[in-house]
Motif scaffolding. Structure first.
Motif, mmCIF file in Angstrom:
data_model
loop_
_atom_site.group_PDB
_atom_site.id
_atom_site.type_symbol
_atom_site.label_atom_id
_atom_site.label_comp_id
_atom_site.label_asym_id
_atom_site.label_seq_id
_atom_site.Cartn_x
_atom_site.Cartn_y
_atom_site.Cartn_z
ATOM 1 N N THR A 194 0.819 -1.212 0.000
ATOM 2 C CA THR A 194 0.000 0.000 0.000
ATOM 3 C C THR A 194 0.856 1.267 0.000
ATOM 4 O OG1 THR A 194 -0.182 -0.139 2.418
ATOM 5 C CG2 THR A 194 -1.974 -1.086 1.117
ATOM 6 N N TYR A 195 2.073 1.189 0.579
ATOM 7 C CA TYR A 195 2.950 2.360 0.563
ATOM 8 C C TYR A 195 3.322 2.725 -0.870
ATOM 9 C CZ TYR A 195 7.111 5.257 0.934
ATOM 10 O OH TYR A 195 8.023 6.260 0.770
ATOM 11 N N GLU A 196 3.705 1.734 -1.653
ATOM 12 C CA GLU A 196 4.064 1.991 -3.047
ATOM 13 C C GLU A 196 2.853 2.514 -3.814
ATOM 14 O OE1 GLU A 196 6.142 2.434 -6.480
ATOM 15 O OE2 GLU A 196 6.922 2.041 -4.474
ATOM 16 N N LEU A 197 1.687 1.984 -3.496
ATOM 17 C CA LEU A 197 0.451 2.444 -4.131
ATOM 18 C C LEU A 197 0.195 3.912 -3.812
ATOM 19 C CD1 LEU A 197 -1.864 1.056 -5.782
ATOM 20 C CD2 LEU A 197 -3.090 0.849 -3.630
ATOM 21 N N ALA A 198 0.370 4.276 -2.527
ATOM 22 C CA ALA A 198 0.169 5.662 -2.105
ATOM 23 C C ALA A 198 1.220 6.582 -2.727
ATOM 24 C CB ALA A 198 0.218 5.755 -0.581
ATOM 25 N N ARG A 199 2.455 6.103 -2.825
ATOM 26 C CA ARG A 199 3.525 6.925 -3.409
ATOM 27 C C ARG A 199 3.262 7.199 -4.896
ATOM 28 N NH1 ARG A 199 8.900 6.506 -5.433
ATOM 29 N NH2 ARG A 199 8.622 4.290 -5.791
ATOM 30 N N GLU A 200 2.840 6.171 -5.604
ATOM 31 C CA GLU A 200 2.502 6.330 -7.020
ATOM 32 C C GLU A 200 1.351 7.327 -7.201
ATOM 33 O OE1 GLU A 200 0.044 3.604 -10.150
ATOM 34 O OE2 GLU A 200 1.635 2.598 -9.035
ATOM 35 N N SER A 201 0.343 7.220 -6.338
ATOM 36 C CA SER A 201 -0.808 8.129 -6.411
ATOM 37 C C SER A 201 -0.403 9.559 -6.069
ATOM 38 C CB SER A 201 -1.905 7.652 -5.456
ATOM 39 O OG SER A 201 -2.308 6.337 -5.756
ATOM 40 N N ALA A 202 0.505 9.709 -5.103
ATOM 41 C CA ALA A 202 0.968 11.042 -4.713
ATOM 42 C C ALA A 202 1.712 11.716 -5.857
ATOM 43 C CB ALA A 202 1.869 10.943 -3.483
ATOM 44 N N HIS A 203 2.522 10.971 -6.578
ATOM 45 C CA HIS A 203 3.242 11.548 -7.726
ATOM 46 C C HIS A 203 2.264 12.024 -8.796
ATOM 47 C CE1 HIS A 203 7.307 9.305 -6.858
ATOM 48 N NE2 HIS A 203 7.045 10.275 -6.001
ATOM 49 N N THR A 204 1.260 11.194 -9.086
ATOM 50 C CA THR A 204 0.265 11.572 -10.092
ATOM 51 C C THR A 204 -0.510 12.820 -9.645
ATOM 52 O OG1 THR A 204 0.004 9.253 -10.724
ATOM 53 C CG2 THR A 204 -1.735 10.779 -11.400
ATOM 54 N N THR A 205 -0.902 12.844 -8.373
ATOM 55 C CA THR A 205 -1.651 13.981 -7.842
ATOM 56 C C THR A 205 -0.816 15.257 -7.888
ATOM 57 O OG1 THR A 205 -2.881 12.518 -6.360
ATOM 58 C CG2 THR A 205 -2.878 14.862 -5.828
ATOM 59 N N ALA A 206 0.462 15.155 -7.508
ATOM 60 C CA ALA A 206 1.338 16.333 -7.531
ATOM 61 C C ALA A 206 1.454 16.896 -8.931
ATOM 62 C CB ALA A 206 2.717 15.955 -6.990
ATOM 63 N N ASN A 207 1.532 16.024 -9.922
ATOM 64 C CA ASN A 207 1.626 16.481 -11.307
ATOM 65 C C ASN A 207 0.367 17.238 -11.715
ATOM 66 O OD1 ASN A 207 2.846 16.513 -14.009
ATOM 67 N ND2 ASN A 207 1.224 15.080 -14.542
ATOM 68 N N VAL A 208 -0.799 16.686 -11.352
ATOM 69 C CA VAL A 208 -2.070 17.338 -11.681
ATOM 70 C C VAL A 208 -2.183 18.686 -10.979
ATOM 71 C CG1 VAL A 208 -4.575 17.168 -11.440
ATOM 72 C CG2 VAL A 208 -3.264 15.162 -12.134
ATOM 73 N N MET A 209 -1.839 18.735 -9.696
ATOM 74 C CA MET A 209 -1.963 19.963 -8.917
ATOM 75 C C MET A 209 -1.020 21.057 -9.426
ATOM 76 S SD MET A 209 -4.365 19.479 -6.811
ATOM 77 C CE MET A 209 -5.255 18.303 -5.807
ATOM 78 N N LEU A 210 0.179 20.666 -9.829
ATOM 79 C CA LEU A 210 1.121 21.656 -10.350
ATOM 80 C C LEU A 210 0.607 22.271 -11.647
ATOM 81 C CD1 LEU A 210 3.826 23.083 -10.012
ATOM 82 C CD2 LEU A 210 4.919 21.186 -11.242
ATOM 83 N N ILE A 211 0.010 21.450 -12.483
ATOM 84 C CA ILE A 211 -0.568 21.972 -13.730
ATOM 85 C C ILE A 211 -1.705 22.937 -13.430
ATOM 86 C CG2 ILE A 211 -1.867 21.335 -15.807
ATOM 87 C CD1 ILE A 211 -0.263 18.759 -15.922
ATOM 88 N N ILE A 212 -2.551 22.592 -12.456
ATOM 89 C CA ILE A 212 -3.669 23.470 -12.089
ATOM 90 C C ILE A 212 -3.149 24.801 -11.559
ATOM 91 C CG2 ILE A 212 -5.579 23.773 -10.467
ATOM 92 C CD1 ILE A 212 -6.055 20.771 -10.647
ATOM 93 N N ALA A 213 -2.133 24.745 -10.692
ATOM 94 C CA ALA A 213 -1.592 25.964 -10.093
ATOM 95 C C ALA A 213 -0.960 26.873 -11.140
ATOM 96 C CB ALA A 213 -0.567 25.605 -9.014
ATOM 97 N N THR A 214 -0.164 26.298 -12.029
ATOM 98 C CA THR A 214 0.505 27.128 -13.042
ATOM 99 C C THR A 214 -0.483 27.633 -14.091
ATOM 100 O OG1 THR A 214 1.136 25.092 -14.216
ATOM 101 C CG2 THR A 214 2.765 26.063 -12.739
ATOM 102 N N SER A 215 -1.510 26.837 -14.382
ATOM 103 C CA SER A 215 -2.508 27.300 -15.345
ATOM 104 C C SER A 215 -3.303 28.475 -14.788
ATOM 105 C CB SER A 215 -3.455 26.162 -15.719
ATOM 106 O OG SER A 215 -4.271 25.799 -14.623
ATOM 107 N N ALA A 216 -3.437 28.534 -13.450
ATOM 108 C CA ALA A 216 -4.133 29.670 -12.841
ATOM 109 C C ALA A 216 -3.399 30.965 -13.125
ATOM 110 C CB ALA A 216 -4.272 29.444 -11.330
ATOM 111 N N ILE A 217 -2.064 30.919 -13.099
ATOM 112 C CA ILE A 217 -1.267 32.102 -13.416
ATOM 113 C C ILE A 217 -1.439 32.488 -14.875
ATOM 114 C CG2 ILE A 217 1.079 33.039 -13.500
ATOM 115 C CD1 ILE A 217 -0.048 32.602 -10.731
ATOM 116 N N PHE A 218 -1.401 31.481 -15.736
ATOM 117 C CA PHE A 218 -1.541 31.762 -17.167
ATOM 118 C C PHE A 218 -2.919 32.335 -17.470
ATOM 119 C CE2 PHE A 218 -1.739 30.793 -21.711
ATOM 120 C CZ PHE A 218 -0.465 31.161 -22.115
ATOM 121 N N SER A 219 -3.940 31.859 -16.766
ATOM 122 C CA SER A 219 -5.288 32.382 -16.989
ATOM 123 C C SER A 219 -5.393 33.845 -16.554
ATOM 124 C CB SER A 219 -6.317 31.530 -16.239
ATOM 125 O OG SER A 219 -6.168 31.663 -14.843
#
Length: 425
Positions: free
Chosen positions: A264-289
């Motif tokens: 489950t740790y590896e599962l959570a780590r994989e999910s955290a990486h995916t989530t961080a990527n999505v959140m970073l795109i959302i944050a930077t797109s807010a600036i561009f908007s």
């Protein structure tokens, strides 16, 4: 000033930079030469991530990963094979039905296509299917997943446009089944032309189908339980993510035993990486908007569309063509977070239902993810199946045409999207 920003945006994009750095770098260049304090960048980025509904994203990402690893894919494949294995092109038909089931678990085209590429494609090759066609059907059937709940794309669109996420979830159900039907008809025609046969000569007995369904019952129950709870108000879309994650973890650990506590740790780590990527795109797109808003780009786009037509369906058709072209060179999530706020004023001006437009937008952008030269699902599948981009492109043409037909069908027939939300809500 905006010209320099757009030039830098294109330069960074074609240089192969990650889209989050493309958005941030080009937006920063605007603020460095603008009297507005650069501190607005940090404030806007942090503010864009403080929305409560965004909590659903990591939960749904984790739920999708747990479902993929928890033994659910094998059971859903067995049930899909029982239903359509006797049809012409049986294995390819199974891939489509399997995507319909898995889409209601993961909400991710990449995850769904990757599962098919690892499980169904090797079997298809042994049965005489070309590697290109097997890879193409795995990728194109993945378009179903982001249209069904729990779709991360629909959640983000709902946040960007202040649209009901629950109604977006329900609105994607009919389009998902239309996509599945269109792909299955196309598979039948290709199989008939090439001589791809069925997995067995006759329909499986009802009793055996019932046994396969019982084995997959815990997996099949998840989307129904979640949508029922959402409809009766038992939990919000944000809480729905937590329920889905807990359900997927329970089924994977204790029912199907697809993974252990140690994994489950590896599962959570994989999910955290995916989530961080999505959140970073959302944050930077807010600036561009913010840059687009300050330069009144949305108003300009609306002005051009109004000058060209006063018919909302013509406007939707033009937007669809534009997005299909952009989808060949840009990643879908990035396009959505940049353009959804931009097109919000277009929807308001033409009286377009935001539920209708949201589902159309997600279908359109997901089609872009399987088209060359830049398609995340395309590269995911081809890297697994070792299929060349040229062969994939050639074999995917009839499947892509079927997807585009469905896209314009739901564009010009809004009832295919809004009927269920209006009925249930």
């Amino acid at each position: 000033m905006i010209a320099l920003t757009l030039i830098l945006f294109l330069a960074l994009l074609f240089a192969g930079m990650p889209i989050s750095f493309v958005l941030l770098g080009s937006a920063m260049s605007y603020f460095l030469f603008n009297p507005i304090a650069p501190s607005i960048v940090a404030q806007r980025m942090s503010g864009s991530l403080e929305l409560f509904p965004l909590l659903a994203v990591p939960f749904f990402v984790f739920a999708g990963a747990a479902m993929a690893r928890g033994g659910i894919a094998d059971r859903l494949y067995g049930f899909a094979e029982a239903l359509v294995g006797h049809w012409r092109g049986g294995l390819a038909q199974v891939a489509v039905i399997n995507s319909l089931f898995m889409g209601a678990m993961s909400g991710s085209s990449n995850a769904d296509a990757a599962i098919d590429a690892r499980t169904v494609v090797p079997i298809m090759r042994k049965q005489g299917y070309s590697n290109g066609f097997a890879s193409a059907i795995s990728a194109c059937s993945g378009v179903i997943a982001p249209v069904l709940p729990p779709s991360i794309g629909l959640i983000i669109y709902g946040l960007l446009t202040n649209t009901s996420i629950g109604q977006l979830f329900i609105g994607g159900i009919i389009p998902a089944f239309l996509i599945a039907a269109a792909l299955m008809i196309t598979v039948h025609q290709v199989a008939k032309r090439r001589g791809y046969g069925a997995l067995r000569p006759h329909r499986m007995p009802v009793r055996e189908i019932a046994v396969k369904a019982r084995h997959a019952l815990w997996a099949l129950a998840m989307p129904f339980l979640l949508l029922f709870g959402l409809r009766i108000g038992l939990f919000t879309p944000t809480e729905l993510g937590a329920i889905a994650a807990a359900y997927a973890l329970f089924v994977g650990l204790f029912i199907y035993r697809g993974f252990t506590f140690g994994e489950t740790y590896e599962l959570a780590r994989e999910s955290a990486h995916t989530t961080a990527n999505v959140m970073l795109i959302i944050a930077t797109s807010a600036i561009f908007s913010v840059v687009l808003t300050l330069e009144e780009v949305p108003q300009t786009v609306v002005g051009y569309l109004v000058d060209m037509t006063d018919n909302k369906y013509v406007a939707l058709a033009l937007i669809n063509v534009l997005l299909l072209l952009l989808g060949t060179v840009m990643e879908g999530l990035s396009l959505m977070v940049i353009l959804a706020p931009l097109f919000l004023q277009v929807m308001q001006r033409f009286g377009i239902d935001p539920i209708h437009f949201g589902v159309v937008l997600i279908v359109n952008l997901t089609i872009g993810s399987v088209t060359p030269p830049i398609g995340s699902v395309l590269f995911t599948v081809c890297s697994i199946t070792k299929c060349s981009i040229e062969e994939f492109t050639r074999e995917s043409i009839p499947l892509l045409m079927a997807l585009i037909v469905v896209l314009f069908l739901i564009t010009f027939l809004p009832a295919t999207v809004v009927f269920l939300p209006r009925l249930l809500f």
